[in-house]
Design a protein around this motif. Structure first.
Motif, PDB file in Angstrom:
ATOM      1  N   ARG A 221       0.828  -1.193   0.000  1.00 30.27           N
ATOM      2  CA  ARG A 221       0.000   0.000   0.000  1.00 30.27           C
ATOM      3  C   ARG A 221       0.875   1.261   0.000  1.00 30.27           C
ATOM      4  NH1 ARG A 221      -5.030   0.149   3.815  1.00 30.27           N
ATOM      5  NH2 ARG A 221      -6.280   1.054   2.185  1.00 30.27           N
TER       6      ARG A 221
ATOM      7  N   ALA B  64       1.337   4.122  -2.882  1.00 30.04           N
ATOM      8  CA  ALA B  64       1.187   5.551  -2.568  1.00 30.04           C
ATOM      9  C   ALA B  64       2.388   6.347  -3.098  1.00 30.04           C
ATOM     10  CB  ALA B  64       1.023   5.750  -1.068  1.00 30.04           C
ATOM     11  N   ARG B  65       3.584   5.817  -2.904  1.00 23.56           N
ATOM     12  CA  ARG B  65       4.764   6.531  -3.426  1.00 23.56           C
ATOM     13  C   ARG B  65       4.707   6.648  -4.947  1.00 23.56           C
ATOM     14  NH1 ARG B  65       7.484   3.277   0.303  1.00 23.56           N
ATOM     15  NH2 ARG B  65       8.248   1.922  -1.363  1.00 23.56           N
TER      16      ARG B  65
ATOM     17  N   LEU C 119       2.182   9.217  -6.008  1.00 23.04           N
ATOM     18  CA  LEU C 119       2.689  10.574  -5.764  1.00 23.04           C
ATOM     19  C   LEU C 119       3.719  10.981  -6.810  1.00 23.04           C
ATOM     20  CD1 LEU C 119       2.941  10.304  -1.883  1.00 23.04           C
ATOM     21  CD2 LEU C 119       1.492  11.933  -3.124  1.00 23.04           C
TER      22      LEU C 119
ATOM     23  N   PHE D 232      11.445  11.777  10.231  1.00 20.45           N
ATOM     24  CA  PHE D 232      10.529  10.634  10.119  1.00 20.45           C
ATOM     25  C   PHE D 232      11.296   9.407  10.592  1.00 20.45           C
ATOM     26  CE2 PHE D 232       8.268   7.535   7.057  1.00 20.45           C
ATOM     27  CZ  PHE D 232       7.295   7.246   8.000  1.00 20.45           C
TER      28      PHE D 232
ATOM     29  N   GLU E 226      -6.121   3.763   7.287  1.00 15.80           N
ATOM     30  CA  GLU E 226      -4.871   3.149   6.831  1.00 15.80           C
ATOM     31  C   GLU E 226      -4.384   3.742   5.517  1.00 15.80           C
ATOM     32  OE1 GLU E 226      -2.716   1.319   8.503  1.00 15.80           O
ATOM     33  OE2 GLU E 226      -4.121   1.807  10.105  1.00 15.80           O
ATOM     34  N   ALA E 227      -5.325   4.065   4.628  1.00 18.89           N
ATOM     35  CA  ALA E 227      -4.908   4.636   3.344  1.00 18.89           C
ATOM     36  C   ALA E 227      -4.265   6.006   3.565  1.00 18.89           C
ATOM     37  CB  ALA E 227      -6.115   4.761   2.413  1.00 18.89           C
TER      38      ALA E 227
ATOM     39  N   ALA F  41      -0.851   5.525   4.827  1.00 12.47           N
ATOM     40  CA  ALA F  41       0.075   5.081   3.780  1.00 12.47           C
ATOM     41  C   ALA F  41       0.532   6.270   2.934  1.00 12.47           C
ATOM     42  CB  ALA F  41      -0.594   4.026   2.899  1.00 12.47           C
ATOM     43  N   TYR F  42      -0.406   7.133   2.565  1.00 12.36           N
ATOM     44  CA  TYR F  42      -0.032   8.310   1.775  1.00 12.36           C
ATOM     45  C   TYR F  42       0.867   9.241   2.573  1.00 12.36           C
ATOM     46  CZ  TYR F  42      -2.551   7.601  -2.541  1.00 12.36           C
ATOM     47  OH  TYR F  42      -2.922   7.131  -3.763  1.00 12.36           O
TER      48      TYR F  42
ATOM     49  N   ASP G 171       2.883   8.510   5.089  1.00 12.67           N
ATOM     50  CA  ASP G 171       4.224   7.944   5.232  1.00 12.67           C
ATOM     51  C   ASP G 171       4.970   7.932   3.893  1.00 12.67           C
ATOM     52  OD1 ASP G 171       3.598   7.696   7.854  1.00 12.67           O
ATOM     53  OD2 ASP G 171       3.367   5.515   7.850  1.00 12.67           O
ATOM     54  N   ALA G 172       4.223   7.719   2.811  1.00 14.44           N
ATOM     55  CA  ALA G 172       4.851   7.730   1.484  1.00 14.44           C
ATOM     56  C   ALA G 172       5.415   9.118   1.175  1.00 14.44           C
ATOM     57  CB  ALA G 172       3.829   7.317   0.418  1.00 14.44           C
ATOM     58  N   VAL G 173       4.661  10.147   1.525  1.00 19.42           N
ATOM     59  CA  VAL G 173       5.137  11.521   1.312  1.00 19.42           C
ATOM     60  C   VAL G 173       6.437  11.743   2.079  1.00 19.42           C
ATOM     61  CG1 VAL G 173       4.661  13.929   1.954  1.00 19.42           C
ATOM     62  CG2 VAL G 173       2.927  12.600   0.747  1.00 19.42           C
TER      63      VAL G 173
ATOM     64  N   GLU H 241       8.607   9.508   3.167  1.00 18.82           N
ATOM     65  CA  GLU H 241       9.708   8.717   2.600  1.00 18.82           C
ATOM     66  C   GLU H 241      10.271   9.392   1.354  1.00 18.82           C
ATOM     67  OE1 GLU H 241       8.732   4.115   3.843  1.00 18.82           O
ATOM     68  OE2 GLU H 241       7.647   4.976   2.166  1.00 18.82           O
ATOM     69  N   LEU H 242       9.358   9.848   0.495  1.00 19.00           N
ATOM     70  CA  LEU H 242       9.811  10.488  -0.749  1.00 19.00           C
ATOM     71  C   LEU H 242      10.540  11.803  -0.476  1.00 19.00           C
ATOM     72  CD1 LEU H 242       6.650   9.935  -2.966  1.00 19.00           C
ATOM     73  CD2 LEU H 242       8.936   9.039  -3.471  1.00 19.00           C
TER      74      LEU H 242
ATOM     75  N   HIS I  23      13.451  13.393  -2.583  1.00 16.46           N
ATOM     76  CA  HIS I  23      12.851  14.115  -3.717  1.00 16.46           C
ATOM     77  C   HIS I  23      12.263  15.443  -3.267  1.00 16.46           C
ATOM     78  CE1 HIS I  23      13.249  10.806  -6.544  1.00 16.46           C
ATOM     79  NE2 HIS I  23      12.826   9.986  -5.601  1.00 16.46           N
TER      80      HIS I  23
ATOM     81  N   PHE J 287      10.277  17.348  -4.754  1.00 17.84           N
ATOM     82  CA  PHE J 287       8.875  17.596  -5.106  1.00 17.84           C
ATOM     83  C   PHE J 287       7.935  17.225  -3.968  1.00 17.84           C
ATOM     84  CE2 PHE J 287       8.406  13.049  -6.059  1.00 17.84           C
ATOM     85  CZ  PHE J 287       7.082  12.830  -5.693  1.00 17.84           C
TER      86      PHE J 287
ATOM     87  N   LEU K 153       4.441  18.664   0.035  1.00 26.27           N
ATOM     88  CA  LEU K 153       3.296  17.838   0.445  1.00 26.27           C
ATOM     89  C   LEU K 153       3.333  17.513   1.940  1.00 26.27           C
ATOM     90  CD1 LEU K 153       3.423  15.376  -2.581  1.00 26.27           C
ATOM     91  CD2 LEU K 153       1.517  16.891  -2.097  1.00 26.27           C
TER      92      LEU K 153
END
Ligand SMILES: Cc1cc2nc3c(=O)[nH]c(=O)nc-3n(C[C@H](O)[C@H](O)[C@H](O)COP(=O)(O)OP(=O)(O)OC[C@H]3O[C@@H](n4cnc5c(N)ncnc54)[C@H](O)[C@@H]3O)c2cc1C
Lengths: 96, 520
Positions: free
Chosen positions: A33, A37-38, A41, B95, B373-374, B377-378, B380-382, B384-385, B389, B391, B395
């Motif tokens: 998941r 998401a990554r 994005l 993070f 949860e979604a 996930a978004y 944490d993804a932000v 991590e990126l 990155h 860009f 966010l």
């Protein structure tokens, strides 16, 4: 570009599909998941337009197929042709 | 080891039972005191009723934004805040084990005030009280609790409870600044509508001599506080603010225990830094507002009108802008220079501003407390990126810091007659700029409109408008998108009301009248 282009555009659809699936190999559900998401994005930023992103979100929501036991989805479902046991969920308005 | 000894202001029994006053402010907190001071400096007499006899308990607001500092410069306490407070320009986001990125608020040169000064709310309130007293026009009544309110078409009747018994007074105008649990709001049967965030935060003010830079640090899921976020800010007197996100299931009573709090702080600081707790509180945050702020002769300001979560420091800073917006308008009405309907523009200007604050702080809180949860996930993804990155950095939302409201589409603004492509937009708070002999905002009128004339000849006197010549090149001209012969009209609260590529006294007079609500 401020409109969502849904014409077939990928030069190698099979490779695209295989790559997406392959990318999830060895990942737990939670890792998958977050990976998705990554990916979303990165692609959203590449597209660079919130309007297109929101159009894609609407289109993705509108095309979800749900199991037959889900409540009837209204007229939208009636006009669709699909497997007898599946029904198209009605599109929900995007969150404002 | 208290760093600040709260003043206790004397209680005095009322001697004016049955009297009628022109302006009564309920609530001597940050916003009520600001409103009272603003009105008093414009010459009005104000009664302030507060149920307590001291300043804010615990530091609460710590981040005072540039616009608030400009307003406080106008009111005469800006320098004290800058001198005592901590200026900061950098922030860092972490993070897990890693630093994700650092940011600079990139303060533009040539403003008297920085983007933010951190200072405990009680200092600011204490100085507001002193400044109110110095005007000789503010009747501060401590331990006078408003217990009943009758809002009538021509004024408001109040029942006030004091240690010496109850009394009643009337007010031509009532400013309700009685905070988040406003009694006036309740008495008028008004609902604050919005949302409650299902999360709890431990807010601790900690005294320590730490060799850390003055920067805002925000951790998502750090090793010393798994499963939550932590925010660290430096204040004055070696006091540091630490917010721990605890989650909805946390037990507020148990979490308040000093030993428990100390263990959390110790885990964060490591074994070597000595510290002492100064103030601890547990909060659940809300974002909500009442539908209208003006109800006839009763007008709501600050937390009584709207509430936000503290991420972004928009609560107090938003409330101070309410007072800034209302003061000159009410003063003009009381002087008979403007019709009562001018006060409706307080709603049309401050409600959009409140909504902007609510939207921003809701989004920050949703980022910090993912709803499902979604969302997690978004989030944490932000993060991590963002580490690798650029860009993804915009966010990351650990708080969108308070900005002054731009009064877009205000009925008080005169639309531009020619295109005005550069510089601050119509309705914006006037940008400051450095002049040869000081700062631009110091040159604006103490009570009235200001016309900035860019290297032109002044026009003849226009009543209520002070004319100031400024250079048509360089910093000021750039910030206003103006050139030689242009003119910009600022309201008494320093917002841009109108501007022209020519100097026409009649047009300037009309724009002033429009800003005073005199033109239907
Ligand atoms: C942990 C935390 C951190 C924050 N950080 C920031 C920040 O960094 N920056 C920022 O701008 N804001 C911040 N805020 C928000 C800020 O503290 C509030 O927005 C601000 O205090 C609102 O001011 P106010 O005058 O409207 O209300 P208050 O400060 O609550 O004052 C209300 C006053 O009314 C009095 N009162 C209440 N009822 C009555 C009655 N019936 N009769 C008479 N008097 C009455 C009370 O005693 C009080 O003095 C933070 C808040 C919290 C809790």
């Amino acid at each position: 570009m401020t409109t969502l282009d849904t014409r077939p555009r990928l030069d190698d659809p099979d490779l695209a599909f295989e790559s997406l699936v392959e990318a999830h190999r060895d990942l737990t559900a939670e890792q998958s998941r977050r990976f998705d998401a990554r990916l979303v994005l990165l692609l959203a930023n590449h597209i660079g337009s919130v309007t297109v992103l929101r159009a894609a979100i609407t289109a993705a929501r509108a095309t979800a197929w749900e199991p037959a036991e889900a409540p009837p989805a209204g007229e939208a479902a009636a006009s669709q042709t699909g497997p007898a046991t599946m029904r198209l969920a009605s599109a929900r308005a995007p969150r404002s | 080891m208290a760093t600040f000894v709260p003043p206790h202001y004397p209680f005095r029994p009322a001697t004016d039972d049955g009297a009628r006053h022109s302006v009564v402010v309920v609530g001597g907190g940050l916003v009520g005191l600001t409103a009272a001071l603003d009105l008093a400096q414009r010459g009005q007499h104000v009664v302030v009723l507060d149920d307590d006899d001291t300043v804010s308990t615990g530091s609460r607001a710590i981040c005072f934004a540039k616009r608030t500092l400009e307003i406080y410069d106008r009111l005469g306490i800006g320098a004290a805040i800058r001198d005592k407070g901590t200026t900061w320009n950098t922030g860092r986001v972490y993070f897990g084990e890693r630093e994700v990125y650092g940011f600079d608020l990139l303060a533009e040169r040539g403003h008297r005030n920085p983007a933010f000064v951190n200072l405990q709310q009680y200092y600011v309130e204490h100085w507001l009280v002193e400044a109110c007293r110095a005007t000789g026009r503010v009747d501060l009544r401590w331990k006078h609790r408003v217990a009943g309110v009758a809002n009538r078409t021509d004024g408001v009747a109040l029942t006030v409870a004091t240690p010496a018994g109850s009394y009643t007074i009337g007010a031509d105008w009532l400013l309700a600044a009685d905070g988040a649990r406003s009694l006036v709001r309740e008495a008028l049967g008004l609902d604050a509508v919005g949302k409650v965030f299902h999360d709890r935060f431990l807010i601790a003010d900690v005294v320590m001599h730490a060799d850390l830079p003055a920067e805002r640090r925000f951790w998502f899921e750090p090793p010393f506080h798994r499963g939550g976020s932590v925010l660290l800010h430096r204040q004055a007197d070696d006091v540091w603010r630490i917010d721990f996100q605890l989650g909805w299931d946390a037990d507020p009573e148990a979490e308040r225990e000093p030993s428990r709090v100390e263990a959390r702080v110790r885990a964060m600081l490591g074994p070597d830094i000595p510290f002492a707790l100064e103030w601890v509180s547990i909060y659940t945050f809300r974002c909500r507002r009442i539908e209208k702020f003006r109800h006839g002769r009763t007008i709501f300001l600050g937390d009584a009108a709207h509430q936000v979560s503290p991420f972004g420091a928009r609560g107090g800073n938003g409330g101070v802008q309410d007072a800034d917006n209302l003061g000159w308008k009410l003063d003009a009405v009381l002087r008979g220079e403007a019709p009562e309907t001018l006060l409706d523009s307080y709603d049309s200007e401050r409600i959009p501003a409140a909504d902007e604050n609510i939207l921003n702080s809701t989004r920050s809180t949703d980022f910090i407390t993912p709803k499902n949860e979604a969302a997690r996930a978004y989030r944490d993804a932000v993060l991590e990126l963002a580490a690798s990155h650029h860009f993804a950095r915009p966010l990351v939302n650990s708080g969108r810091l308070s900005r002054p409201a731009v009064l877009t589409g205000s009925p008080l603004s005169t639309p531009d007659e020619t295109p005005w492509p550069a510089g601050a937009p119509l309705g914006a708070a006037a940008p400051d700029a450095e002049l040869d002999d000081g700062y631009l905002l110091d040159r604006t009128a103490a009570n009235g409109f200001t016309l900035l004339v860019f290297d032109g000849d002044l026009c003849g006197a226009i009543p209520g408008v002070q004319q100031v010549v400024v250079p048509a090149a360089g910093m000021v001209a750039e910030r206003y998108g103006a050139g030689r012969g242009d003119a910009v009209l600022l309201r008494p609260d320093q917002h841009i009301a109108a501007r022209w590529r020519r100097l026409d006294p009649a047009a300037i007079g009309r724009a002033r009248d429009r800003a005073l609500g005199r033109l239907a």
